[in-house]
Each structure stands twice: as C-alpha cells, then as structure tokens.
Design an enzyme around this catalytic site. Structure first.
Site, PDB file in Angstrom:
ATOM      1  N   THR A 158      -1.952  10.673 -12.981  1.00 15.78           N
ATOM      2  CA  THR A 158      -2.647  11.058 -11.878  1.00 15.78           C
ATOM      3  C   THR A 158      -3.915  10.418 -11.216  1.00 15.78           C
ATOM      4  O   THR A 158      -4.233   9.464 -12.030  1.00 15.78           O
ATOM      5  CB  THR A 158      -3.533  12.674 -12.027  1.00 15.78           C
ATOM      6  OG1 THR A 158      -4.457  12.376 -13.110  1.00 15.78           O
ATOM      7  CG2 THR A 158      -2.494  13.569 -12.633  1.00 15.78           C
ATOM      8  N   HIS A 179       6.856  -7.268  -2.496  1.00 14.03           N
ATOM      9  CA  HIS A 179       6.575  -6.599  -1.163  1.00 14.03           C
ATOM     10  C   HIS A 179       7.722  -7.210  -0.077  1.00 14.03           C
ATOM     11  O   HIS A 179       7.841  -6.890   0.945  1.00 14.03           O
ATOM     12  CB  HIS A 179       5.341  -6.630  -0.757  1.00 14.03           C
ATOM     13  CG  HIS A 179       4.223  -6.054  -1.292  1.00 14.03           C
ATOM     14  ND1 HIS A 179       4.285  -4.738  -1.632  1.00 14.03           N
ATOM     15  CD2 HIS A 179       2.882  -6.405  -1.697  1.00 14.03           C
ATOM     16  CE1 HIS A 179       3.168  -4.527  -2.327  1.00 14.03           C
ATOM     17  NE2 HIS A 179       2.507  -5.607  -2.586  1.00 14.03           N
ATOM     18  N   LYS A 183       0.761  -1.179  -0.117  1.00 19.05           N
ATOM     19  CA  LYS A 183      -0.006   0.045  -0.100  1.00 19.05           C
ATOM     20  C   LYS A 183       0.958   1.241  -0.017  1.00 19.05           C
ATOM     21  O   LYS A 183       0.482   2.257   0.531  1.00 19.05           O
ATOM     22  CB  LYS A 183      -1.150  -0.095   1.163  1.00 19.05           C
ATOM     23  CG  LYS A 183      -1.992  -1.188   1.595  1.00 19.05           C
ATOM     24  CD  LYS A 183      -2.189  -1.750   0.163  1.00 19.05           C
ATOM     25  CE  LYS A 183      -3.391  -1.299  -0.652  1.00 19.05           C
ATOM     26  NZ  LYS A 183      -3.696  -1.945  -1.679  1.00 19.05           N
TER      27      LYS A 183
HETATM   28  P1  A3P Z   1      -5.107   4.720  -0.715  1.00 23.55           P
HETATM   29  O1  A3P Z   1      -5.606   3.346  -0.108  1.00 23.55           O
HETATM   30  O2  A3P Z   1      -4.670   5.547   0.331  1.00 23.55           O
HETATM   31  O3  A3P Z   1      -6.078   5.436  -1.669  1.00 23.55           O
HETATM   32  P2  A3P Z   1      -0.407  -0.349  -3.606  1.00 23.55           P
HETATM   33  O4  A3P Z   1      -0.230  -0.235  -5.054  1.00 23.55           O
HETATM   34  O5  A3P Z   1       1.090  -0.403  -3.357  1.00 23.55           O
HETATM   35  O6  A3P Z   1      -1.136  -1.471  -3.338  1.00 23.55           O
HETATM   36  O7  A3P Z   1      -0.703   0.974  -3.154  1.00 23.55           O
HETATM   37  C1  A3P Z   1      -2.354   1.406  -3.211  1.00 23.55           C
HETATM   38  C2  A3P Z   1      -2.218   2.934  -2.877  1.00 23.55           C
HETATM   39  O8  A3P Z   1      -1.920   3.823  -3.593  1.00 23.55           O
HETATM   40  C3  A3P Z   1      -3.790   3.312  -2.633  1.00 23.55           C
HETATM   41  O9  A3P Z   1      -3.842   4.089  -1.585  1.00 23.55           O
HETATM   42  C4  A3P Z   1      -4.094   3.801  -4.039  1.00 23.55           C
HETATM   43  O10 A3P Z   1      -5.191   4.748  -3.972  1.00 23.55           O
HETATM   44  C5  A3P Z   1      -2.610   4.700  -4.155  1.00 23.55           C
HETATM   45  N1  A3P Z   1      -2.636   5.046  -5.471  1.00 23.55           N
HETATM   46  C6  A3P Z   1      -2.608   4.397  -6.680  1.00 23.55           C
HETATM   47  N2  A3P Z   1      -2.630   5.151  -7.770  1.00 23.55           N
HETATM   48  C7  A3P Z   1      -2.432   6.371  -7.328  1.00 23.55           C
HETATM   49  C8  A3P Z   1      -1.974   7.724  -7.920  1.00 23.55           C
HETATM   50  N3  A3P Z   1      -1.966   7.745  -9.106  1.00 23.55           N
HETATM   51  N4  A3P Z   1      -2.085   8.808  -7.329  1.00 23.55           N
HETATM   52  C9  A3P Z   1      -2.164   8.533  -5.950  1.00 23.55           C
HETATM   53  N5  A3P Z   1      -2.083   7.523  -5.173  1.00 23.55           N
HETATM   54  C10 A3P Z   1      -2.445   6.293  -5.756  1.00 23.55           C
END
Ligand code: A3P
Length: 297
Positions: free
Chosen positions: A227, A104, A57
């Site tokens: 974005t 991870h 995350k």
């Molecule tokens: P949130 O749950 O806080 O929205 P991962 O890919 O490591 O699983 O991480 C997921 C997190 O990255 C999520 O956070 C997701 O919304 C965020 N995320 C993915 N794409 C994004 C983007 N383009 N801009 C900002 N955050 C992003």
C-alpha cells in the site's frame, strides 16, 4: 545515431532530450542510443525474467515491488528496478536470477526473445492527467533535470508530445496495437487505477500470471507491504545504504522522489479549469477510436 535536442519556448521552458528514430528519450540513456538498443535486441532472456513496462510515472516502481515479492517469495523491499534503458547489457547479464527489469520503452525495443514469448511482461498504464502531474513534480525534485520551467509550460510540451519517451497517447496506442496483434501470451496488462481500487485482487492475478504459488496470508502480507502508506513510511529505512546514498544525490528532497501522493485524481489540485478543458478536448480527439476508458478520480 541519436541527436541531442533542446526544445524551448519564449517563456523559457526547456526540455533537453536525446532523439533517436524520431522519438525523444531521457538524456541519461548511455551513448548514441543506437548501439544500446541494438545490443538490447540481442540480449539473452531467462525463463524467469520479469519485465515491467510503462510510460513514466504510471506505477512502475509499485508493480516492480509487488512482482519482486511474488517472484522471490520474500516481502522485503529491494529498492528500484534495473532499467533496460540505462544499463549496459553486459551489466544486466551479470544480475542474478530472478531478474526484474523495467523499461519505459515500447514492445518493439524489447529483446527479441521476449517478443518471441520468453520471460513475463507486465505493462502498467495510468490516466494521463495524473501522469502529467506526477512527471512534472518528479522532474522538479531532481538535482539535474531534463526539464526546467513552469507547470503551464510543461503541460504544453506534454500535450504536444514533446516529452521524454514521446507522447502519452502514442505510447497508449502502441500498447493497444500489441494487445490486438501479439499472441505470445507473456504479457499482463495492469491499470494503476485498478490497483488502487483492489490491490489484493490484482496481486492474486499477478501471482497466477507469474506461475508462482503463495498462500493467502503471504498475498495479504504483500498487499499490506505494497500500500502507498506502508511503502512511503518504510521503504527508505529498509533499502540498502548505497541505494539511499544515490537517492540523496539525485533528489533535491533527499528522499525517494518516486513516492509522492499515490492517489487517483491529484491532477485536480494542479490543472486550472482552462488547462483541464484544453486537455479534455485533446483526450476526446485522440481517444475517439479507443474503447478503453481511464478513470480520472
Ligand atoms: P504520484 O507522483 O502521483 O504520487 P513510477 O514508479 O512509474 O515512476 O510512478 C510513480 C508514481 O507511482 C507516483 O505517483 C508514486 O507515488 C506512485 N506510487 C508508487 N507506489 C505506489 C503505491 N504503493 N500506491 C500508489 N501509488 C504508488
């Protein structure tokens, strides 16, 4: 060999993981973990392989999407990365180049050839309060989840390091140690909050780290496509139908559970004042020897 571990408390919060060499992993890692990790060590790495490494995350899919566009010179969304953690090496070996592989896990678990300098590695980290909220809300959306229970219960486990992929703090310090000791030159460190602050600047730096040349208008296009607003709106329409089917199976919401809020500071909507004070005490204590300052808003 790994053992299956179930952590639970008197309030009924339960975390199911696989434990291997003292660390907890997600249950979906295939088999006994040992064989899989050993075959990963020996995996053949290609010069144009890109690895995206993170604690869960922290923005893995985001960095993967940017890196895939930069590597291929095409701003199409290609869905989710192949994870080293959950896929057999035989399968990974058959993927066409350029491969973008996520994990991870920490550096010691990567293929030996990566640790000798082959391929390129992005490591992305994010402040631990937003990670906690993102991980908890993600696990709650899955049809089959390794955690069941309340936010309060989850946060307690998370703060104790009883979590898939172990403690956020241990992971942070593992990478700090690699920063200080590894001189292979094939790692670029990214920070989620920095990407949020200036995406174009970070994308430009990523392109130069990968050694790819693109004109300014392509880098601007990648920035726009990556974005949060654009990704959340269009990604589901543009990825392959088979991937959409898979997402609908694994997520209660029937939409990509990865893209939720994409903000810095959403933790404020979830942590109570008391939870925040307890977390801050832990953070101060754990980070006292680190010069690194995460931004929480
Ligand atoms: P949130 O749950 O806080 O929205 P991962 O890919 O490591 O699983 O991480 C997921 C997190 O990255 C999520 O956070 C997701 O919304 C965020 N995320 C993915 N794409 C994004 C983007 N383009 N801009 C900002 N955050 C992003």
């Amino acid at each position: 060999m790994c053992e299956r571990v179930e952590e639970s408390d008197s309030e009924g919060n339960t975390l199911k993981t696989k434990k291997y060499e003292g660390k907890l992993y997600v249950s979906i890692i295939p088999g006994n973990i040992k064989d899989h990790f050993e075959s990963l060590q020996q995996m053949e790495v290609r010069k144009d392989d890109t690895f995206i490494l993170s604690y869960p995350k922290s923005g893995t899919h985001w960095v993967f999407t940017i890196a895939s566009m930069l590597r291929t010179g095409n701003s199409a969304y290609i869905g989710s990365p192949h994870f080293l953690d959950y896929n057999d090496v035989d399968y990974l070996n058959k993927l066409p180049s350029p491969r973008l592989l996520a994990s991870h896990m920490t550096f010691d678990r990567l293929p030996l050839q990566v640790r000798e300098g082959k391929g390129k590695v992005f490591v992305v980290s994010r402040n631990p309060k937003d990670v906690a909220v993102s991980l908890y809300t993600f696990l709650m959306k899955l049809t089959v989840s390794d955690f069941s229970g309340t936010w309060e219960g989850f946060l307690k486990f998370y703060m104790e390091g009883k979590m898939m992929y172990g403690s956020w703090f241990d992971t942070f310090f593992d990478w700090e140690n690699i920063k200080d000791t590894y001189s292979g030159g094939n790692i670029m460190y990214l920070v989620y909050e920095d990407l949020k602050q200036d995406l174009f600047h970070n994308i430009t730096k990523m392109a130069s780290f990968l050694g790819v040349t693109h004109d300014k208008s392509f880098l601007e296009e990648v920035t726009e496509r990556c974005t949060f607003k654009t990704m959340v709106k269009t990604i589901m329409q543009e990825i392959k139908p088979q991937e959409q089917e898979y997402i609908k199976k694994v997520s209660e919401e029937k939409k990509l559970p990865i893209y939720r809020k994409g903000e810095v500071g959403d933790w404020k909507n979830h942590f109570t004042v008391a939870q925040n004070e307890t977390f801050d005490r832990l953070y101060e204590e754990q980070m006292r020897d680190s010069k690194f300052k995460f931004r929480f808003e």
